[in-house]
Design a protein around this motif. Structure first.
Motif, PDB file in Angstrom:
ATOM      1  N   ILE A 680       0.842  -1.193   0.000  1.00 10.94           N
ATOM      2  CA  ILE A 680       0.000   0.000   0.000  1.00 10.94           C
ATOM      3  C   ILE A 680       0.879   1.245   0.000  1.00 10.94           C
ATOM      4  O   ILE A 680       1.846   1.341   0.777  1.00 10.94           O
ATOM      5  N   ARG A 681       0.548   2.205  -0.870  1.00  4.58           N
ATOM      6  CA  ARG A 681       1.286   3.454  -0.919  1.00  4.58           C
ATOM      7  C   ARG A 681       0.851   4.357   0.235  1.00  4.58           C
ATOM      8  O   ARG A 681      -0.336   4.466   0.541  1.00  4.58           O
ATOM      9  N   ARG A 682       1.831   5.040   0.849  1.00  3.36           N
ATOM     10  CA  ARG A 682       1.533   5.807   2.058  1.00  3.36           C
ATOM     11  C   ARG A 682       0.557   6.951   1.809  1.00  3.36           C
ATOM     12  O   ARG A 682      -0.324   7.218   2.629  1.00  3.36           O
ATOM     13  N   ASP A 683       0.672   7.640   0.676  1.00 11.08           N
ATOM     14  CA  ASP A 683      -0.177   8.810   0.428  1.00 11.08           C
ATOM     15  C   ASP A 683      -1.411   8.438  -0.386  1.00 11.08           C
ATOM     16  O   ASP A 683      -1.845   9.193  -1.254  1.00 11.08           O
ATOM     17  N   SER A 684      -2.015   7.271  -0.097  1.00 13.76           N
ATOM     18  CA  SER A 684      -3.105   6.774  -0.945  1.00 13.76           C
ATOM     19  C   SER A 684      -4.403   6.616  -0.169  1.00 13.76           C
ATOM     20  O   SER A 684      -4.439   6.646   1.066  1.00 13.76           O
ATOM     21  N   ALA A 685      -5.474   6.421  -0.926  1.00 10.92           N
ATOM     22  CA  ALA A 685      -6.780   6.167  -0.323  1.00 10.92           C
ATOM     23  C   ALA A 685      -6.771   4.866   0.470  1.00 10.92           C
ATOM     24  O   ALA A 685      -7.429   4.757   1.513  1.00 10.92           O
ATOM     25  N   ALA A 686      -6.023   3.873  -0.007  1.00 12.33           N
ATOM     26  CA  ALA A 686      -5.962   2.599   0.704  1.00 12.33           C
ATOM     27  C   ALA A 686      -5.316   2.769   2.081  1.00 12.33           C
ATOM     28  O   ALA A 686      -5.762   2.161   3.068  1.00 12.33           O
ATOM     29  N   TYR A 687      -4.269   3.591   2.144  1.00 17.65           N
ATOM     30  CA  TYR A 687      -3.604   3.821   3.430  1.00 17.65           C
ATOM     31  C   TYR A 687      -4.533   4.554   4.400  1.00 17.65           C
ATOM     32  O   TYR A 687      -4.641   4.202   5.579  1.00 17.65           O
ATOM     33  N   ARG A 688      -5.237   5.553   3.896  1.00 19.68           N
ATOM     34  CA  ARG A 688      -6.169   6.283   4.759  1.00 19.68           C
ATOM     35  C   ARG A 688      -7.281   5.369   5.257  1.00 19.68           C
ATOM     36  O   ARG A 688      -7.698   5.447   6.417  1.00 19.68           O
ATOM     37  N   ARG A 689      -7.772   4.477   4.378  1.00 26.30           N
ATOM     38  CA  ARG A 689      -8.821   3.543   4.787  1.00 26.30           C
ATOM     39  C   ARG A 689      -8.286   2.545   5.810  1.00 26.30           C
ATOM     40  O   ARG A 689      -8.994   2.183   6.763  1.00 26.30           O
ATOM     41  N   LEU A 690      -7.036   2.132   5.664  1.00 27.80           N
ATOM     42  CA  LEU A 690      -6.425   1.208   6.613  1.00 27.80           C
ATOM     43  C   LEU A 690      -6.391   1.814   8.015  1.00 27.80           C
ATOM     44  O   LEU A 690      -6.758   1.161   9.008  1.00 27.80           O
ATOM     45  N   LEU A 691      -5.968   3.057   8.104  1.00 31.04           N
ATOM     46  CA  LEU A 691      -5.913   3.722   9.410  1.00 31.04           C
ATOM     47  C   LEU A 691      -7.304   4.015   9.952  1.00 31.04           C
ATOM     48  O   LEU A 691      -7.506   4.069  11.174  1.00 31.04           O
ATOM     49  N   GLN A 692      -8.261   4.221   9.063  1.00 28.49           N
ATOM     50  CA  GLN A 692      -9.638   4.418   9.515  1.00 28.49           C
ATOM     51  C   GLN A 692     -10.168   3.136  10.158  1.00 28.49           C
ATOM     52  O   GLN A 692     -10.861   3.184  11.186  1.00 28.49           O
ATOM     53  N   LEU A 693      -9.827   1.999   9.577  1.00 28.25           N
ATOM     54  CA  LEU A 693     -10.273   0.722  10.119  1.00 28.25           C
ATOM     55  C   LEU A 693      -9.500   0.342  11.377  1.00 28.25           C
ATOM     56  O   LEU A 693     -10.062  -0.247  12.305  1.00 28.25           O
ATOM     57  N   ARG A 694      -8.218   0.658  11.407  1.00 32.50           N
ATOM     58  CA  ARG A 694      -7.371   0.291  12.549  1.00 32.50           C
ATOM     59  C   ARG A 694      -6.468   1.459  12.922  1.00 32.50           C
ATOM     60  O   ARG A 694      -5.278   1.482  12.620  1.00 32.50           O
ATOM     61  N   PRO A 695      -6.993   2.484  13.612  1.00 34.53           N
ATOM     62  CA  PRO A 695      -6.160   3.639  13.981  1.00 34.53           C
ATOM     63  C   PRO A 695      -5.018   3.271  14.917  1.00 34.53           C
ATOM     64  O   PRO A 695      -4.018   3.993  14.991  1.00 34.53           O
ATOM     65  N   ASP A 696      -5.111   2.120  15.610  1.00 34.50           N
ATOM     66  CA  ASP A 696      -4.052   1.719  16.523  1.00 34.50           C
ATOM     67  C   ASP A 696      -2.766   1.330  15.803  1.00 34.50           C
ATOM     68  O   ASP A 696      -1.702   1.227  16.429  1.00 34.50           O
TER      69      ASP A 696
END
Length: 739
Positions: A680-696
């Motif tokens: 996953i690229r850091r500045d991507s929608a996938a990365y933002r969604r990953l942190l939304q699902l698991r902010p920890d």
């Protein structure tokens, strides 16, 4: 980022890699790749695969495949990309569609030179354009021009193929690798650079297959992947990859299934198209055969002892022959023809009974052979066919060679002209076996091609092959059509029916599907006859539409194998070109070209040499042959060096987790080699969604430029070269608190 648990010691890591190198069933080989032609290499995206998705529909013995491959251009400049990918050598490619962003471009079939001209014109005008060509048998090349930064490319390729069983089991094989060419007739295939770098081999793989059997389905299994099978009625099933299937993209996909029942089953599939109608006739052998059902047998082994066979290939050939001879019964007959510059026959007057004394004589004859000289397969086959042949005896010719021979049009025409006398099987031996030559010989003789690349495989493969050919059920098969107006039927004459494979005829018909098909033959119990009522038993369906291209593919193979009469290559080229254009079929002389209307760029492109990703297959397929463990060891060497270096780095503990630095990547010590890896690229929608699902996860993922983190069942690599998005359902599965 493929690797082992980073906590291993150096010695344990070395041992593990050596075990992998010596026990792998197949070699590292070339995968689908994009060779990028662009500007500054530092700014050019290499287009690693984001996803491969296969949609497979098997109706009876016909597989219709729609293969989707999704790529993402994350570079900074427009590119031209050359995409090389493998497919089944039996595939009839009939459609190509590109989706670039919201635009869909459909390919059309053209004569090859015209298609190239259309492509070059569109490329120079700055239009999106694609060109699909056959590079070699089972290997295709597609060029994509003027792909802009940010474009996502989805390639949808449609093909069909006819599935034929081995030992009563049908196999669907979806290759993701292809072997290196050998030193024989096909050595002119392009050699390509290869890379085992994880960034060009990590991508997701999805598959959905539907089986609709001609008879009740028995076993359904995959030796390559974990699958979920959902059965409808007795004749239908749906197959998908199991959710816990790890690293599915790193292996060729193999699906095997069989039918229930023990009787010989006849079947007719019809496609009432316009203006032509097509049929497929299958005479399926029973799952088990009584000894009295097997007619008298004769085997003529034609063995290559030329210079290219010297050493290991000839040793392997001798091992194979000894194993095959060990299965002879006293009532069977056999002979051996050795060939190099000339042919030498064990017994020129007549084949010998399979008695112990004769078998020992044959073994001594074979063991005395030493590799040397040129090759003359034609004279050896002529000697084999010249042997007296008793009526009612099922004869099989078994050619054993490394393929480093000339087996062109004249040889194929001879084999095909004598098909009523003998089926021809081809046994390819040696690490550099020329598979194209082996397959051509077997195809001309309506037989089977078998590849054995090392001594360890020799005995089990020879035993399996012996089981395959030792039970001819019907010989001297004659097919007549009564009231069913069939024409352009192939193959003719009809080859023998063996207990391990069916007889399959494909052809055209006129008028109404009515009348009868009558089969007469000789069996172990005497004369055999079967009558099929077309109207009462035929499967008439639009789902049989692939029969049109399968018939054309069958004719194409015949024409290529038999070549032009008296070396008339121009007539051959014209006939094949016409066939491809008339039936929308990719051939050596036709190509698909797609041109978008929009002009998107005026920036010229330059060539960048892009290496081919390597992949090690873990399953031997009937279609693929098996591999060389030394190649796998060589491919693992860079990974070995990196792993040893990584283990030398100190452990960093961050909020209770242990990490080691590998280059500029922080690697979680809990990462395991069997975990599916999402890049996953850091500045991507996938990365933002990953942190939304698991902010920890933020405390670990934001430590370094690149981080590899284990999530339980899955792992994620956050990296500037990662992908921008993944399906949301996949991300949710990956971050689930319970693996």
């Amino acid at each position: 980022m493929h690797g082992h648990s980073w906590g291993w010691g150096v010695g344990r890591c070395l041992a593990a890699l050596l075990i992998m190198a010596t026990t792998a069933l197949a070699s590292a080989a070339e995968t689908p790749y994009f060779q990028v032609l662009g500007a500054d290499p530092a700014e050019v995206e290499r287009l690693p695969l984001l996803q491969t998705r296969a949609e497979v529909d098997v109706v009876g013995t016909i597989a219709a495949v729609e293969l989707h491959q999704v790529f993402e251009n994350r570079g900074k400049v427009p590119i031209e990309a050359v995409y090389v990918f493998p497919a089944s050598t039996q595939a009839a490619v009939s459609s190509l569609t590109l989706r670039i962003g919201e635009r869909i471009v459909r390919g059309v079939i053209r004569e090859k030179q015209q298609a190239n001209a259309d492509y070059e014109t569109a490329k120079s005008q700055g239009r999106n354009t694609a060109l699909l060509e056959q590079q070699a048998e089972g290997v295709f090349r597609m060029r994509l021009a003027n792909i802009l930064p940010g474009d996502r490319i989805e390639v949808a390729l449609q093909y069909s193929e006819l599935l034929r069983p081995r030992e009563g089991v049908y196999e669907f094989f979806l290759p993701t690798t292809r072997g290196a060419p050998g030193g024989g007739e096909s050595a002119a295939q392009h050699a390509v650079k290869a890379s085992a770098a994880a960034e060009v081999t990590d991508y997701s793989f999805a598959l959905a297959a539907r089986l609709r059997g001609a008879a009740p389905l028995a076993e359904i299994a995959s030796p390559s992947h974990r699958i979920d099978v959902q059965r409808g009625d007795a004749r239908q099933a749906t197959i998908t990859l199991s959710p816990d299937e790890a690293k599915a993209a790193t292996r060729d996909f193999v699906l095997r299934f069989s039918y229930a029942g023990g009787a010989v089953a006849e079947g007719v599939q019809l496609y009432p198209g316009t203006p032509e109608q097509f049929f497929l006739l299958t005479l399926q052998p029973p799952a088990s055969v009584l000894p009295e059902q097997v007619p008298a047998r004769e085997y003529v082994f034609v063995v290559d002892v030329s210079g290219s066979m010297a050493g290991a290939p000839l040793d392997l050939a001798k091992l194979v022959l000894r194993e095959l001879l060990a299965g002879m019964r006293p009532q069977d007959r056999f002979n051996v023809v050795l060939f190099a510059g000339a042919a030498s026959t064990l017994e020129a007057k007549a084949s010998l009974a399979g008695t112990p004394d004769n078998l020992q004589r044959a073994v001594r004859f074979i063991d005395a052979a030493e590799g040397g000289g040129s090759t003359d397969l034609l004279s050896a086959l002529q000697a084999a066919y010249a042997l007296p042949h008793s009526a009612g005896v099922a004869r099989s010719v078994v050619v054993v060679t490394d393929g480093g021979i000339v087996a062109g049009d004249t040889v194929s025409r001879l084999i095909r002209s004598r098909l009523a006398e003998a089926s021809v099987f081809a046994f390819g031996v040696g690490a550099q076996v020329d598979k194209a030559v082996i397959q051509r010989i077997a195809r001309a003789g309506a037989g089977e091609a078998v590849m054995i690349e090392n001594l360890d495989e020799g005995q089990p493969q020879a035993r399996a092959f012996r089981r395959y050919i030792e039970q001819p059920l019907l010989s001297g098969i004659d097919v007549t059509f009564e009231g069913f107006d069939a024409y352009d039927v192939s193959p003719m004459p009809v080859p023998d029916l063996f207990a391990q494979r069916p007889v399959v005829l494909v052809g055209k018909y006129r008028g109404t599907a009515q009348g009868r098909i009558r089969l007469r033959a000789q069996s172990g119990r005497g004369p055999y006859e079967a009558v099929i009522d077309v109207a009462a038993t035929a499967d008439v369906s639009q789902a049989n539409a692939p029969l049109r291209t399968l018939w054309a593919r069958n004719v194409l193979a015949d024409r290529l194998d038999l070549g032009g009469e008296d070396g008339d290559r121009e007539n051959l080229r014209r006939d094949i070109t016409t066939l491809g254009l008339d039936y929308g079929l990719l051939t050596p002389y036709t190509a698909f070209v797609a041109v978008d209307d929009a002009v998107r760029t005026q920036q010229p492109s330059t060539t960048v040499d892009q290496p081919l990703p390597q992949r090690a297959s873990q399953v031997t397929s009937y279609a693929s042959g098996s591999g060389n463990a030394l190649l796998l060891a060589a491919a693992l060497q860079p990974a070995l060096q990196q792993t040893v270096a990584a283990n030398a780095a100190p452990v960093r503990v961050i909020d209770g987790r242990g990490f080691r630095e590998r280059g500029d990547t922080l690697v979680d010590l809990a990462y395991r080699d069997d975990q599916p890896l999402l890049r996953i690229r850091r500045d991507s929608a996938a990365y933002r969604r990953l942190l939304q699902l698991r902010p920890d996860l933020r405390i670990w993922l934001e430590q370094e430029r690149s981080v590899l983190l284990s999530l339980g069942r899955y792992a994620v690599l956050i990296d500037p070269r990662g992908f921008s998005d993944y399906p949301d359902a996949l991300l949710q599965r990956a971050v689930a608190l319970r693996p």
